[in-house]
Write an enzyme that holds these catalytic residues in place. Structure first.
Site, short mmCIF file in Angstrom:
data_model
loop_
_atom_site.label_atom_id
_atom_site.label_comp_id
_atom_site.label_asym_id
_atom_site.label_seq_id
_atom_site.Cartn_x
_atom_site.Cartn_y
_atom_site.Cartn_z
N HIS A 78 -30.45 -6.81 -40.38
CA HIS A 78 -30.80 -8.01 -40.34
C HIS A 78 -30.95 -8.59 -41.22
O HIS A 78 -30.49 -9.62 -42.01
CB HIS A 78 -30.81 -8.27 -39.11
CG HIS A 78 -31.36 -9.26 -38.29
ND1 HIS A 78 -30.24 -10.63 -38.16
CD2 HIS A 78 -32.41 -10.21 -38.28
CE1 HIS A 78 -31.55 -12.05 -37.87
NE2 HIS A 78 -32.19 -11.76 -38.41
N ASP A 107 -19.70 -30.32 -65.22
CA ASP A 107 -19.84 -29.04 -64.58
C ASP A 107 -21.81 -28.32 -64.98
O ASP A 107 -22.64 -28.63 -65.57
CB ASP A 107 -18.95 -27.84 -65.51
CG ASP A 107 -18.48 -26.40 -64.02
OD1 ASP A 107 -19.55 -25.72 -63.60
OD2 ASP A 107 -17.41 -26.41 -63.25
N TRP A 143 -36.25 -3.97 -44.40
CA TRP A 143 -35.84 -4.86 -45.29
C TRP A 143 -36.84 -4.55 -46.58
O TRP A 143 -36.54 -4.61 -48.03
CB TRP A 143 -35.97 -6.26 -45.50
CG TRP A 143 -36.68 -7.24 -45.28
CD1 TRP A 143 -37.96 -7.59 -44.51
CD2 TRP A 143 -37.24 -8.26 -46.28
NE1 TRP A 143 -38.96 -8.06 -44.75
CE2 TRP A 143 -38.13 -8.76 -46.11
CE3 TRP A 143 -36.71 -8.18 -47.70
CZ2 TRP A 143 -39.26 -9.62 -46.51
CZ3 TRP A 143 -37.44 -9.32 -48.48
CH2 TRP A 143 -38.58 -9.88 -48.28
N SER A 170 -26.89 -10.59 -60.19
CA SER A 170 -26.53 -11.64 -59.65
C SER A 170 -27.08 -13.50 -59.39
O SER A 170 -27.11 -14.41 -60.05
CB SER A 170 -25.56 -12.01 -58.37
OG SER A 170 -25.37 -12.55 -57.17
N SER A 171 -28.69 -12.85 -58.95
CA SER A 171 -29.76 -13.96 -58.14
C SER A 171 -30.26 -14.51 -60.09
O SER A 171 -30.36 -15.50 -60.63
CB SER A 171 -30.59 -13.61 -57.72
OG SER A 171 -30.43 -13.76 -56.50
N HIS A 254 -43.36 -12.54 -51.56
CA HIS A 254 -43.38 -13.50 -51.21
C HIS A 254 -43.13 -14.50 -52.12
O HIS A 254 -43.20 -15.11 -51.04
CB HIS A 254 -45.13 -13.65 -51.92
CG HIS A 254 -46.23 -14.90 -50.62
ND1 HIS A 254 -46.03 -14.44 -49.43
CD2 HIS A 254 -46.23 -15.90 -51.31
CE1 HIS A 254 -46.34 -16.11 -48.85
NE2 HIS A 254 -46.81 -16.84 -50.01
N GLU A 256 -40.71 -14.48 -53.34
CA GLU A 256 -39.04 -14.45 -52.81
C GLU A 256 -39.29 -14.77 -51.47
O GLU A 256 -37.64 -16.40 -51.18
CB GLU A 256 -39.35 -13.17 -51.65
CG GLU A 256 -37.24 -13.06 -50.94
CD GLU A 256 -35.93 -13.54 -52.20
OE1 GLU A 256 -36.02 -13.54 -53.68
OE2 GLU A 256 -35.45 -13.29 -50.89
N TYR A 258 -39.92 -18.29 -50.70
CA TYR A 258 -40.78 -19.48 -51.22
C TYR A 258 -39.06 -19.82 -51.95
O TYR A 258 -39.05 -21.05 -51.88
CB TYR A 258 -41.93 -19.72 -52.43
CG TYR A 258 -42.80 -19.76 -51.30
CD1 TYR A 258 -43.19 -19.29 -50.32
CD2 TYR A 258 -43.71 -20.41 -52.35
CE1 TYR A 258 -44.54 -19.20 -49.79
CE2 TYR A 258 -45.33 -20.29 -50.99
CZ TYR A 258 -45.09 -19.50 -49.96
OH TYR A 258 -46.53 -19.62 -49.40
N SER A 269 -36.14 -33.63 -48.23
CA SER A 269 -36.96 -34.66 -49.19
C SER A 269 -35.95 -35.55 -49.47
O SER A 269 -35.40 -36.62 -49.91
CB SER A 269 -37.51 -34.07 -49.69
OG SER A 269 -38.32 -33.22 -50.39
N HIS A 303 -51.68 -10.88 -49.02
CA HIS A 303 -52.52 -10.99 -47.38
C HIS A 303 -51.03 -10.20 -46.48
O HIS A 303 -51.11 -10.46 -45.45
CB HIS A 303 -51.98 -12.50 -47.25
CG HIS A 303 -50.71 -13.39 -47.98
ND1 HIS A 303 -50.62 -14.61 -47.99
CD2 HIS A 303 -49.95 -13.41 -47.26
CE1 HIS A 303 -49.27 -14.92 -48.38
NE2 HIS A 303 -49.12 -14.23 -47.71
N HIS A 304 -50.23 -9.70 -47.38
CA HIS A 304 -48.53 -8.44 -46.97
C HIS A 304 -49.67 -7.65 -46.09
O HIS A 304 -49.22 -7.08 -44.92
CB HIS A 304 -47.50 -8.54 -46.80
CG HIS A 304 -47.15 -10.41 -47.16
ND1 HIS A 304 -45.99 -10.87 -46.43
CD2 HIS A 304 -46.95 -11.06 -47.92
CE1 HIS A 304 -45.86 -11.99 -46.63
NE2 HIS A 304 -45.88 -12.11 -47.86
N THR A 329 -48.39 -27.88 -49.51
CA THR A 329 -48.00 -27.80 -48.15
C THR A 329 -48.03 -28.64 -47.02
O THR A 329 -46.80 -30.38 -47.13
CB THR A 329 -48.14 -26.33 -47.10
OG1 THR A 329 -47.57 -25.98 -47.89
CG2 THR A 329 -46.30 -26.63 -46.77
N LYS A 332 -46.62 -32.15 -48.38
CA LYS A 332 -45.48 -32.22 -48.78
C LYS A 332 -45.28 -33.45 -46.66
O LYS A 332 -43.84 -33.99 -46.82
CB LYS A 332 -44.48 -30.97 -48.63
CG LYS A 332 -44.14 -30.71 -50.16
CD LYS A 332 -43.39 -29.66 -50.37
CE LYS A 332 -42.90 -29.70 -51.24
NZ LYS A 332 -41.37 -30.64 -51.47
N ARG A 451 -43.74 -4.59 -33.20
CA ARG A 451 -42.59 -5.27 -33.73
C ARG A 451 -41.31 -3.81 -34.36
O ARG A 451 -42.04 -2.69 -34.38
CB ARG A 451 -42.51 -6.35 -35.33
CG ARG A 451 -43.04 -5.37 -36.82
CD ARG A 451 -43.46 -6.62 -37.22
NE ARG A 451 -41.55 -6.83 -38.10
CZ ARG A 451 -41.98 -7.51 -39.47
NH1 ARG A 451 -43.10 -7.73 -40.11
NH2 ARG A 451 -40.91 -7.60 -40.08
#
Lengths: 535, 287
Positions: A78, A107, A143, A170-171, A254, A256, A258, A269, A303-304, A329, A332, A451
């Site tokens: 998932h 283009d 994941w 690809s990315s 991390h 990622e 973002y 915005s 922090h993870h 943040t 924003k 979890r």
């Protein structure tokens, strides 16, 4: 293969190829954008179906439908499908469609590579999806693919690893293309500080992608060699360390997350000023806040890992560095609110989703701030609290904004108007059910429910059932969006849409100066007037 | 910013999807091979063949378009940006393995040896383990081995690569001065030095495996040593192939002083490989 010098050889400047082949060999940014968006929508439902399996199993205590191994495969797949198959490709699709039109370019800068980016994505997702049918099942380690657990995966392991490699290539190709397009293809007068916020956020996101995707590729390469070629990167017996993987993964992971939220900010915005009928409040501070968030994302990864056993100085450093992110943040969120302040607001579906985003993303941000406190995180870690937190920043934030973007630009893309009534219904069902789905998970987490476990103690039964009901309603509501997309493509309400679609939108951004739908090739001559209302 | 309106937009690209198919076959085949399936290698070979055909076809197409003057200055800038950021992504890939080396040498191996707050770890798990580098860990994974010295072949290889950087730049000066002879000689010397580097590296690997007991499986030292030098060696091979293509094109009379993106990209790539080697020489061999 043929080629054209636009403008000079107009008789060679044919439209798309005929039939299905058009979509396979296209180099047109609009075609490729459409492919990305449709692929992402399909994967959104695949990933969503997996979420339904998870919520069905958790509907009540005890084992209901699936075995624990398959349950863990579902949580893993998932996440991977939603992150790499749905959210990221959807934003790349928006980038493909919108960036050239927003900066007045004919283009993307590297159109052939653009085609390859898309097909590599499909190849990567194919490899990933194939693991569902393999001996030993799909990866079930979460994941994050932490060793040593992930090394117990069956036949699926090398396929999952190579899938990550393909998705990474690809990315990176997509990101390089976006950077070259934005730096090299802007129309005369389109200075960097006149670019729409969506273009800015994608520019910064593209740098994140180029920096982090190779890191993830390196990490999974080490998993591969540890499993098949006798290396000891993550094996203490050989002098390695499983925690090393976690450091490398989150150095990728991390930034990622973002990658998924910065373009979200960009779309918000873009939409909010149009419906508030005001310029964006604090345009340059928005740009700088985005850059600041991107920079900070590289120095907060551990922090993870507060509970993994780091030296105390590391815990403190990562705690304070993480708290810093709340500042840009906050800038924003303040700016979006100030943009709406005293605006002549109307509440069409894109605006409703955007407002819900501002409110609910802020909530996800606050729970993030709670978890940045290292000693408190020892309690929250690996519970449903973190699940609630990141789903608030992804579903009613990234997904809602993707929905908003769909409603906002579908009339531009198709030339047809969507059904506002069903759009509003979709919004209200989604915004209520998403909170029924995820808000109780805060309580579950604080009460200690772990979890990634298919069964739980009876004390968690009530909130889990409520959460599952919310989940089923949320899942079913998204079928409305599917209906609206198909309906709009096929003609929508029948109302003729203008090139501007939304009142005075052309003052904000160039795409609204083009007809709806825009012709196959746009801005073969650069525009002369650059809109500045968004600044 | 865009200044002209004759931007080149290619249409109907078939190579990208062919290349994707090749990559997919290659990787699916490799995964099957790792899982012990007999069909794996055949698919790998087929995929690799398709991939190589794609590279040849796509680059031939691009070279032809470039020589027929279809690319404006602006297109050239896009290509340069593409190459620049591609090399940056490669740097990040190597950074992971350098980072792993740093982490194990400075953190995880000392922790296994009881440094800092980890005294109990050492006493309870591996009391006999001494944290020294090189190591194959407390489990002596892969058995006894000798580590690779810096001042034999590796030092020679350093000189070879540095010289090849100079010859590459010399060739570039030849190109700019329209000195075809200097261009071709400089490139030939560069390719030759690159191949010599790879040959020396291969003999070093051979010695490691046959005489020193040093393999990819020699604990964390063997893992970091072979992964870093191995990926680097692979990049030297790729760089040498790219330079050979550039050499071939130079011999065919391609490239002008104002239009030679392929040469520049190859040179950038070669210098990148060179710089990575300097990092390797210092952090893997010397220190």
């Amino acid at each position: 293969m043929s080629a054209v010098v636009a403008e000079h050889d107009d008789h060679h400047d044919h439209g798309p190829a005929k039939g299905l082949l058009r979509w396979v060999i296209t180099t047109n940014h609009k075609d490729i954008g459409t492919l990305y968006l449709l692929f992402a929508l399909a994967m959104f439902f695949v990933g969503g179906a997996m979420a339904m399996v998870i919520r069905a199993e958790l509907f009540e205590p005890g084992m209901q439908f699936v075995n624990p191994q398959f349950f863990n495969s579902m949580t893993t797949m998932h996440a991977l499908v939603m992150v790499f198959g749905a959210v990221m490709p959807a934003f790349v699709g928006l980038a493909n469609w919108m960036i050239p039109m927003m900066i007045g370019a004919p283009d993307m800068a590297l159109p052939r590579m653009n085609n390859m980016s898309f097909w590599l994505l499909v190849a990567g997702v194919l490899l990933l999806a194939s693991t569902l049918f393999m001996e030993g099942g799909a990866p079930a380690s979460g994941w994050t693919l932490y060793p040593p657990l992930v090394l117990q995966t069956g036949k699926a392991l090398p396929f999952a690893i190579f899938s990550v490699h393909l998705l990474g290539i690809s990315s990176i190709m997509g990101a390089i293309n976006i950077i070259a397009t934005i730096f090299n293809m802007r129309a005369p007068g389109m200075t960097l500080m006149k670019m729409p916020m969506f273009v800015w956020t994608w520019l910064i996101t593209a740098f994140l992608l180029i920096a982090i995707m190779p890191v993830f590729a390196g990490a999974v390469t080490m998993l591969l060699t540890d499993k098949f070629f006798a290396t000891s990167f993550f094996d203490a017996a050989g002098g390695g360390d499983p925690v090393l993987y976690q450091h490398i993964f989150w150095f990728f992971g991390h930034p990622e997350v973002y990658v998924m939220i910065l373009p979200t900010f960009g779309v918000a915005s873009t939409i909010i000023p149009v419906f508030a009928r005001k310029p964006l409040f604090g345009y340059s501070s928005m740009v700088h806040a985005t850059a600041a968030i991107a920079f900070l994302s590289f120095i907060v990864w551990a922090h993870h890992m507060f509970t993994v056993g780091m030296p105390i100085a590391g815990e403190l450093y990562f705690m304070y560095a993480t708290m810093l992110i709340a500042i840009p943040t906050g800038v924003k969120v303040f700016n979006w609110t100030a943009t709406m302040w005293k605006g002549s607001m109307t509440f069409e579906t894109p605006m409703l989703f955007s407002i819900a985003f501002v409110v609910l993303f802020t909530m996800g941000g606050f729970t993030g701030l709670m978890m940045s406190v290292a000693p408190a995180d020892f309690q929250y870690h690996d519970t449903y609290f973190i699940v609630a937190h990141f789903h608030y920043t992804l579903v009613p934030a990234s997904i809602f904004i993707l929905m908003a973007a769909g409603y906002f630009w579908l009339p531009k893309w198709t030339g047809h108007m969507y059904d506002e009534r069903i759009g509003k219904l979709h919004f209200w069902l989604s915004v209520i059910s998403v909170n029924v789905l995820f808000f109780p998970q805060h309580f579950l987490g604080l009460a200690g429910m772990p979890r990634r476990i298919p069964d739980y103690a009876v004390q968690f039964a009530d909130w889990n059932m409520i959460s599952s009901i919310g989940g089923f309603i949320f899942g079913a509501s998204q079928l409305l969006f599917l209906y609206i997309v198909i309906h709009t493509i096929k003609g929508g309400t029948g109302e003729k849409v203008t090139s501007e679609v939304w009142e005075d939108a052309a003052k904000h951004s160039l795409e609204w100066t083009l007809p709806s739908p825009p012709p196959y090739h746009t801005f073969t001559t650069p525009p002369t007037v650059i809109p500045t209302e968004h600044i | 910013m865009s200044t002209n309106n004759d931007y080149y937009i290619p249409h109907k690209a078939t190579w990208p999807v062919i290349g994707t198919g090749g990559l997919l076959m290659m990787l699916a085949g490799f995964a099957n091979y790792l899982n012990g399936s007999s069909a794996g290698t055949a698919w790998m070979g087929l995929g690799l063949a398709v991939f190589i055909i794609m590279l040849a076809g796509w680059f031939t197409l691009q070279a032809g378009e470039s020589e027929s003057g279809m690319y404006s200055t602006q297109v050239g800038i896009s290509y340069r940006m593409g190459m620049m950021w591609f090399i940056f992504s490669e740097i990040m890939f190597f950074a992971v393995f350098f980072g792993a080396l740093w982490y194990t040498r400075n953190l995880s191996v000392p922790w296994l040896g009881g440094e800092g707050t980890k005294a109990a770890t050492k006493e309870l798990l591996w009391p006999a383990f001494e944290a020294v580098w090189p190591t194959n860990g407390p489990g002596k994974v892969g058995g006894n081995f000798e580590s690779m010295g810096a001042w034999g072949l590796p030092f020679l290889n350093t000189l070879i690569l540095l010289t090849s950087g100079v010859s590459c730049t010399w060739a570039h000066h030849g190109l700019l001065a329209k000195n075809r002879d200097q261009l071709i000689k400089g490139l030939a010397v560069t390719v030759g030095l690159g191949l010599l580097f790879v040959a020396f590296q291969a003999s070093e690997y051979h010695e490691a495996y046959t005489e020193m007991g040093l393999t990819l499986g020699s604990g964390i030292y063997g893992s970091t040593f072979f992964m870093l030098t191995g990926f680097h060696g692979f990049h030297v091979c790729v760089g040498a192939i790219i330079l050979s293509v550039v050499l071939f094109r130079s011999w065919k009379g391609h490239f002008q002083p104002e239009n030679h993106f392929a040469f520049e990209a190859a040179a950038w790539y070669w210098h990148f490989v060179d710089v990575v080697w300097l990092g390797l020489f210092i952090f893997v061999y010397v220190i």
